[in-house]
Design a protein around this motif. Structure first.
Motif, PDB file in Angstrom:
ATOM      1  N   THR A 404      80.125  23.954 -41.740  1.00  0.00           N
ATOM      2  CA  THR A 404      81.181  24.774 -41.102  1.00  0.00           C
ATOM      3  C   THR A 404      82.546  24.446 -41.691  1.00  0.00           C
ATOM      4  O   THR A 404      83.355  25.346 -41.978  1.00  0.00           O
ATOM      5  CB  THR A 404      81.183  24.524 -39.582  1.00  0.00           C
ATOM      6  OG1 THR A 404      79.878  24.783 -39.056  1.00  0.00           O
ATOM      7  CG2 THR A 404      82.203  25.419 -38.894  1.00  0.00           C
ATOM      8  N   TRP A 405      82.804  23.162 -41.884  1.00  0.00           N
ATOM      9  CA  TRP A 405      84.092  22.747 -42.448  1.00  0.00           C
ATOM     10  C   TRP A 405      84.289  23.287 -43.863  1.00  0.00           C
ATOM     11  O   TRP A 405      85.332  23.871 -44.194  1.00  0.00           O
ATOM     12  CB  TRP A 405      84.151  21.226 -42.439  1.00  0.00           C
ATOM     13  CG  TRP A 405      85.362  20.627 -43.097  1.00  0.00           C
ATOM     14  CD1 TRP A 405      86.585  21.204 -43.256  1.00  0.00           C
ATOM     15  CD2 TRP A 405      85.449  19.326 -43.671  1.00  0.00           C
ATOM     16  NE1 TRP A 405      87.438  20.358 -43.904  1.00  0.00           N
ATOM     17  CE2 TRP A 405      86.777  19.185 -44.164  1.00  0.00           C
ATOM     18  CE3 TRP A 405      84.563  18.264 -43.814  1.00  0.00           C
ATOM     19  CZ2 TRP A 405      87.205  18.022 -44.795  1.00  0.00           C
ATOM     20  CZ3 TRP A 405      84.999  17.108 -44.429  1.00  0.00           C
ATOM     21  CH2 TRP A 405      86.302  16.979 -44.929  1.00  0.00           C
ATOM     22  N   VAL A 406      83.307  23.137 -44.711  1.00  0.00           N
ATOM     23  CA  VAL A 406      83.413  23.596 -46.097  1.00  0.00           C
ATOM     24  C   VAL A 406      83.484  25.114 -46.174  1.00  0.00           C
ATOM     25  O   VAL A 406      84.142  25.687 -47.057  1.00  0.00           O
ATOM     26  CB  VAL A 406      82.236  23.049 -46.924  1.00  0.00           C
ATOM     27  CG1 VAL A 406      82.242  23.637 -48.333  1.00  0.00           C
ATOM     28  CG2 VAL A 406      82.286  21.528 -46.989  1.00  0.00           C
ATOM     29  N   SER A 407      82.849  25.797 -45.247  1.00  0.00           N
ATOM     30  CA  SER A 407      82.848  27.276 -45.270  1.00  0.00           C
ATOM     31  C   SER A 407      84.184  27.850 -44.820  1.00  0.00           C
ATOM     32  O   SER A 407      84.659  28.844 -45.377  1.00  0.00           O
ATOM     33  CB  SER A 407      81.722  27.809 -44.375  1.00  0.00           C
ATOM     34  OG  SER A 407      80.470  27.334 -44.812  1.00  0.00           O
ATOM     35  N   ILE A 408      84.794  27.251 -43.827  1.00  0.00           N
ATOM     36  CA  ILE A 408      86.028  27.811 -43.263  1.00  0.00           C
ATOM     37  C   ILE A 408      87.258  27.333 -44.037  1.00  0.00           C
ATOM     38  O   ILE A 408      88.090  28.129 -44.487  1.00  0.00           O
ATOM     39  CB  ILE A 408      86.143  27.433 -41.770  1.00  0.00           C
ATOM     40  CG1 ILE A 408      84.997  28.073 -40.983  1.00  0.00           C
ATOM     41  CG2 ILE A 408      87.493  27.893 -41.206  1.00  0.00           C
ATOM     42  CD1 ILE A 408      84.986  27.686 -39.521  1.00  0.00           C
ATOM     43  N   SER A 409      87.411  26.032 -44.186  1.00  0.00           N
ATOM     44  CA  SER A 409      88.603  25.480 -44.857  1.00  0.00           C
ATOM     45  C   SER A 409      88.185  24.283 -45.706  1.00  0.00           C
ATOM     46  O   SER A 409      88.319  23.125 -45.278  1.00  0.00           O
ATOM     47  CB  SER A 409      89.654  25.069 -43.817  1.00  0.00           C
ATOM     48  OG  SER A 409      90.818  24.574 -44.446  1.00  0.00           O
ATOM     49  N   PRO A 410      87.676  24.525 -46.898  1.00  0.00           N
ATOM     50  CA  PRO A 410      87.136  23.422 -47.704  1.00  0.00           C
ATOM     51  C   PRO A 410      88.245  22.545 -48.292  1.00  0.00           C
ATOM     52  O   PRO A 410      89.378  22.998 -48.495  1.00  0.00           O
ATOM     53  CB  PRO A 410      86.377  24.153 -48.818  1.00  0.00           C
ATOM     54  CG  PRO A 410      87.100  25.452 -48.969  1.00  0.00           C
ATOM     55  CD  PRO A 410      87.560  25.822 -47.594  1.00  0.00           C
ATOM     56  N   PRO A 411      87.948  21.291 -48.567  1.00  0.00           N
ATOM     57  CA  PRO A 411      88.915  20.430 -49.270  1.00  0.00           C
ATOM     58  C   PRO A 411      89.170  20.950 -50.685  1.00  0.00           C
ATOM     59  O   PRO A 411      88.329  21.628 -51.280  1.00  0.00           O
ATOM     60  CB  PRO A 411      88.228  19.060 -49.284  1.00  0.00           C
ATOM     61  CG  PRO A 411      87.196  19.126 -48.201  1.00  0.00           C
ATOM     62  CD  PRO A 411      86.740  20.556 -48.160  1.00  0.00           C
ATOM     63  N   PHE A 412      90.320  20.593 -51.239  1.00  0.00           N
ATOM     64  CA  PHE A 412      90.688  21.040 -52.582  1.00  0.00           C
ATOM     65  C   PHE A 412      91.608  20.017 -53.223  1.00  0.00           C
ATOM     66  O   PHE A 412      92.178  19.149 -52.534  1.00  0.00           O
ATOM     67  CB  PHE A 412      91.375  22.412 -52.536  1.00  0.00           C
ATOM     68  CG  PHE A 412      92.609  22.445 -51.666  1.00  0.00           C
ATOM     69  CD1 PHE A 412      93.870  22.169 -52.185  1.00  0.00           C
ATOM     70  CD2 PHE A 412      92.497  22.746 -50.310  1.00  0.00           C
ATOM     71  CE1 PHE A 412      94.990  22.195 -51.382  1.00  0.00           C
ATOM     72  CE2 PHE A 412      93.628  22.765 -49.498  1.00  0.00           C
ATOM     73  CZ  PHE A 412      94.863  22.496 -50.028  1.00  0.00           C
ATOM     74  N   GLN A 413      91.739  20.119 -54.535  1.00  0.00           N
ATOM     75  CA  GLN A 413      92.621  19.209 -55.259  1.00  0.00           C
ATOM     76  C   GLN A 413      94.077  19.557 -54.987  1.00  0.00           C
ATOM     77  O   GLN A 413      94.466  20.723 -54.935  1.00  0.00           O
ATOM     78  CB  GLN A 413      92.350  19.281 -56.758  1.00  0.00           C
ATOM     79  CG  GLN A 413      93.152  18.287 -57.574  1.00  0.00           C
ATOM     80  CD  GLN A 413      93.425  18.760 -58.986  1.00  0.00           C
ATOM     81  OE1 GLN A 413      93.967  19.839 -59.180  1.00  0.00           O
ATOM     82  NE2 GLN A 413      93.027  17.966 -59.967  1.00  0.00           N
ATOM     83  N   GLU A 414      94.904  18.529 -54.834  1.00  0.00           N
ATOM     84  CA  GLU A 414      96.326  18.726 -54.550  1.00  0.00           C
ATOM     85  C   GLU A 414      97.152  17.814 -55.456  1.00  0.00           C
ATOM     86  O   GLU A 414      96.789  16.659 -55.689  1.00  0.00           O
ATOM     87  CB  GLU A 414      96.613  18.404 -53.083  1.00  0.00           C
ATOM     88  CG  GLU A 414      98.065  18.608 -52.688  1.00  0.00           C
ATOM     89  CD  GLU A 414      98.324  18.223 -51.250  1.00  0.00           C
ATOM     90  OE1 GLU A 414      99.010  18.978 -50.543  1.00  0.00           O
ATOM     91  OE2 GLU A 414      97.823  17.163 -50.819  1.00  0.00           O
ATOM     92  N   GLN A 427      95.283  14.047 -55.533  1.00  0.00           N
ATOM     93  CA  GLN A 427      94.524  13.685 -54.350  1.00  0.00           C
ATOM     94  C   GLN A 427      93.779  14.897 -53.821  1.00  0.00           C
ATOM     95  O   GLN A 427      93.977  16.025 -54.281  1.00  0.00           O
ATOM     96  CB  GLN A 427      95.447  13.143 -53.267  1.00  0.00           C
ATOM     97  CG  GLN A 427      96.485  14.152 -52.794  1.00  0.00           C
ATOM     98  CD  GLN A 427      97.468  13.559 -51.803  1.00  0.00           C
ATOM     99  OE1 GLN A 427      97.470  12.366 -51.554  1.00  0.00           O
ATOM    100  NE2 GLN A 427      98.296  14.398 -51.210  1.00  0.00           N
ATOM    101  N   CYS A 428      92.916  14.618 -52.877  1.00  0.00           N
ATOM    102  CA  CYS A 428      92.155  15.682 -52.222  1.00  0.00           C
ATOM    103  C   CYS A 428      92.807  16.020 -50.891  1.00  0.00           C
ATOM    104  O   CYS A 428      93.042  15.129 -50.064  1.00  0.00           O
ATOM    105  CB  CYS A 428      90.708  15.251 -52.000  1.00  0.00           C
ATOM    106  SG  CYS A 428      89.731  15.158 -53.507  1.00  0.00           S
ATOM    107  N   ASN A 429      93.115  17.275 -50.708  1.00  0.00           N
ATOM    108  CA  ASN A 429      93.603  17.762 -49.428  1.00  0.00           C
ATOM    109  C   ASN A 429      92.407  18.150 -48.571  1.00  0.00           C
ATOM    110  O   ASN A 429      91.540  18.907 -49.012  1.00  0.00           O
ATOM    111  CB  ASN A 429      94.529  18.964 -49.647  1.00  0.00           C
ATOM    112  CG  ASN A 429      95.236  19.393 -48.377  1.00  0.00           C
ATOM    113  OD1 ASN A 429      94.621  19.559 -47.338  1.00  0.00           O
ATOM    114  ND2 ASN A 429      96.536  19.586 -48.472  1.00  0.00           N
ATOM    115  N   GLU A 430      92.331  17.600 -47.360  1.00  0.00           N
ATOM    116  CA  GLU A 430      91.158  17.849 -46.523  1.00  0.00           C
ATOM    117  C   GLU A 430      90.973  19.312 -46.162  1.00  0.00           C
ATOM    118  O   GLU A 430      89.891  19.720 -45.732  1.00  0.00           O
ATOM    119  CB  GLU A 430      91.238  17.024 -45.233  1.00  0.00           C
ATOM    120  CG  GLU A 430      91.021  15.535 -45.411  1.00  0.00           C
ATOM    121  CD  GLU A 430      92.283  14.850 -45.867  1.00  0.00           C
ATOM    122  OE1 GLU A 430      93.345  15.513 -45.914  1.00  0.00           O
ATOM    123  OE2 GLU A 430      92.228  13.650 -46.208  1.00  0.00           O
TER     124      GLU A 430
END
Length: 542
Positions: A404-414, A427-430
């Motif tokens: 559910t987390w990855v589908s709705i608002s996945p982490p990404f590089q920042e 870093q990785c933004n959650e």
């Protein structure tokens, strides 16, 4: 104006400028133009004729017009001192005893000498008679018939020696009628400066070098100013810069602040950070050690100590710990979108499987103890199905949270360019803080339930009771992750990632040490104790 201008083209130019000023003030153009044309045809000799005014004993006044400046007092003194030279002229009867000075703004030489009561013709006469000796001993006129310089001017170097004697050396010439780039000709090698070969600088301020900017000084003159270094994050790449320029977000000034350089990128690098090599080495050793233990359990799978408390759950637990050591590599190196999504989700699911296996083991200890009592209904729950069901259900909840987390608002590089001035944090933004803390929160709930269950079951009289070892392992696990939370929230950049990696490795090592080291000791070093008869007889609790 017609009287002061010796050439007709000068009169036309000056009168045109004067007419434009009158037109700007609202005067009509046609009357002004007619008057200009009328005066243009008047003979100038008539205009410069002597205007005499009798005042008592026939005194005359002579007015000298100068720019208003305190330094012109020296000019006054010079004119007054040598005024008597004019009395040697045949027309001395028209020269007053003392000159009169008028201060005003003078635009050119023609306006510097203004006639008031006597004609300008005598004054022009004196100027035309000025002579000067150049290379030849014979004096030559300084001006020609048009009032222009007749000869080039020499540039002379005055040299004052230690004995206070003076010598003069011609070092160049100035030719007024030459082209602009050929007017001044100077041979600098012939010049003798006061301080050796160092050319004096004619300025009141030191130039502001690149990396600094000008600030207003205490003087009223614009050429006098101070210098101040550019502020943090700004540069100047020219001398005497008025303002500093701000570097882009991903660049930072060098030490001299005269150019912008790319900011350093910070992450757990394999090449630049020794801590990355330490984590990699420990992770590989942990994986190999866990694999060695897993091999021992496979080889001795039919022995009582391996079969106790569901050997299938032990296999699952060992594989989970092996994967926990491997998921450390998702945190090392430069983060990208894929590794950012796999970081928290991978260790969250893997740890949930491991903790669920321990919870299933503890529950089976309760069931085994109660099923040993005569006529108890707990016997129907004995077997592998219940333990596998507990493990799958508890792990599935974590899988659902991660998906559910990855589908709705996945982490990404920042790319964090604001936390530090001279470097960029990769870093990785959650993506979703709720999703991140939901994964950690559920894992904490599972660990707390397993700890409480194992603590309650630690004293049950079972020969194969490993509840006390599960209690110690859960105590280590919970202590590590509780201590990790404030450290995680108080750090940034690669150190925050290092805290996560340390927590994963410490908790994995705690699980394998508390649960499996005792069993491996008996299997490898005490094989005579690895029998059902010996275990039941000696009541060795594992």
């Amino acid at each position: 104006m017609r009287r002061n201008c010796t050439k007709i083209n000068n009169y036309e130019q000056q009168s045109q400028m004067l007419m434009e000023r009158f037109i700007e003030k609202g005067y009509q153009e046609e009357p002004l133009r007619q008057e200009i044309e009328r005066i243009k045809h008047i003979n100038r000799d008539f205009l410069v004729r002597d205007n005499q005014r009798t005042q008592g004993n026939r005194q005359y006044e002579f007015a000298v017009c100068l720019d208003y400046n305190t330094q012109h007092k020296d000019v006054d003194n010079i004119i007054r001192r040598y005024w008597g030279l004019l009395c040697n002229d045949p027309v001395k009867t028209k020269i007053p005893l003392h000159p009169k000075f008028i201060y005003k703004k003078a635009n050119n030489l023609q306006m510097s000498l203004v006639k008031k009561c006597i004609s300008e013709a005598p004054m022009h006469h004196y100027l035309r008679k000025i002579t000067f000796s150049f290379d030849s001993n014979e004096p030559v006129p300084f001006f020609n018939e048009h009032g222009e310089f007749a000869s080039p001017s020499k540039v002379t170097n005055w040299v004052l020696h230690e004995d206070q004697s003076l010598t003069f050396r011609d070092v160049g010439t100035f030719t007024a009628w030459a082209s602009e780039d050929q007017q001044l000709q100077i041979n600098t090698s012939l010049i003798t400066w006061k301080r050796g070969d160092k050319v004096p600088v004619s300025r009141c301020s030191v130039p502001c070098l690149p990396g600094s900017r000008k600030i207003p000084g205490s003087s009223i003159h614009k050429c006098c100013y101070g210098c101040t270094p550019c502020a943090e994050g700004e540069i100047s790449n020219t001398t005497d810069s008025e303002n500093c320029m701000k570097c882009p977000d991903e660049e930072w000034p060098n030490e001299e602040k005269d150019r912008c350089l790319p900011k350093l990128e910070e992450f757990l690098s394999y090449t630049n950070d020794s801590i990355t090599a330490v984590f990699s080495s420990l992770s590989i050793h942990g994986f190999v050690l866990t694999g060695f233990i897993f091999g021992i359990f496979i080889y001795h799978r039919d022995t009582p100590i391996v079969k106790a408390n569901n050997r299938n759950l032990s296999y699952v637990l060992l594989v989970s710990i092996m994967l926990c050591f491997l998921c450390v590599f998702f945190f090392l190196g430069p983060p990208v979108d894929v590794t950012c999504r796999l970081r928290v989700t991978s260790f969250g699911i893997i740890f949930s499987v491991a903790v669920s296996s321990l919870l299933a083991k503890t529950v089976m200890v309760f069931i085994a103890f109660n099923a040993s009592k005569p006529g108890n209904s707990w016997k129907k729950w004995m077997g592998y199905k219940l333990s596998n069901c507990i493990m799958l259900v508890c792990s599935s909840v974590q899988v659902i949270i991660c998906v559910t987390w990855v589908s709705i608002s996945p982490p990404f590089q920042e790319r964090d360019t604001r936390s530090y001035q001279a470097k960029i944090i990769l870093q990785c933004n959650e993506g979703s803080a709720l999703g991140f803390f939901s994964v950690l929160g559920y894992m904490g709930i599972l660990a707390a339930v397993s700890f409480i269950t194992a603590f309650l079951a630690r004293t049950l009289p079972d020969s194969f009771n490993e509840a006390k070892y599960i209690t110690f392992s859960m105590l280590v696990f919970c202590s590590v992750w509780i201590a990790m939370i404030p450290a995680y929230l108080s750090t940034k950049g690669k150190y925050m990632v290092a805290v996560q990696v340390f927590a994963i490795m410490a908790s994995s090592t705690g699980l394998i040490g508390c649960i499996f080291f005792q069993k491996c000791y008996i299997i490898l070093l005490k094989p005579d104790h690895n029998t059902k008869t010996h275990l039941l007889g000696s009541k060795i609790k594992l």
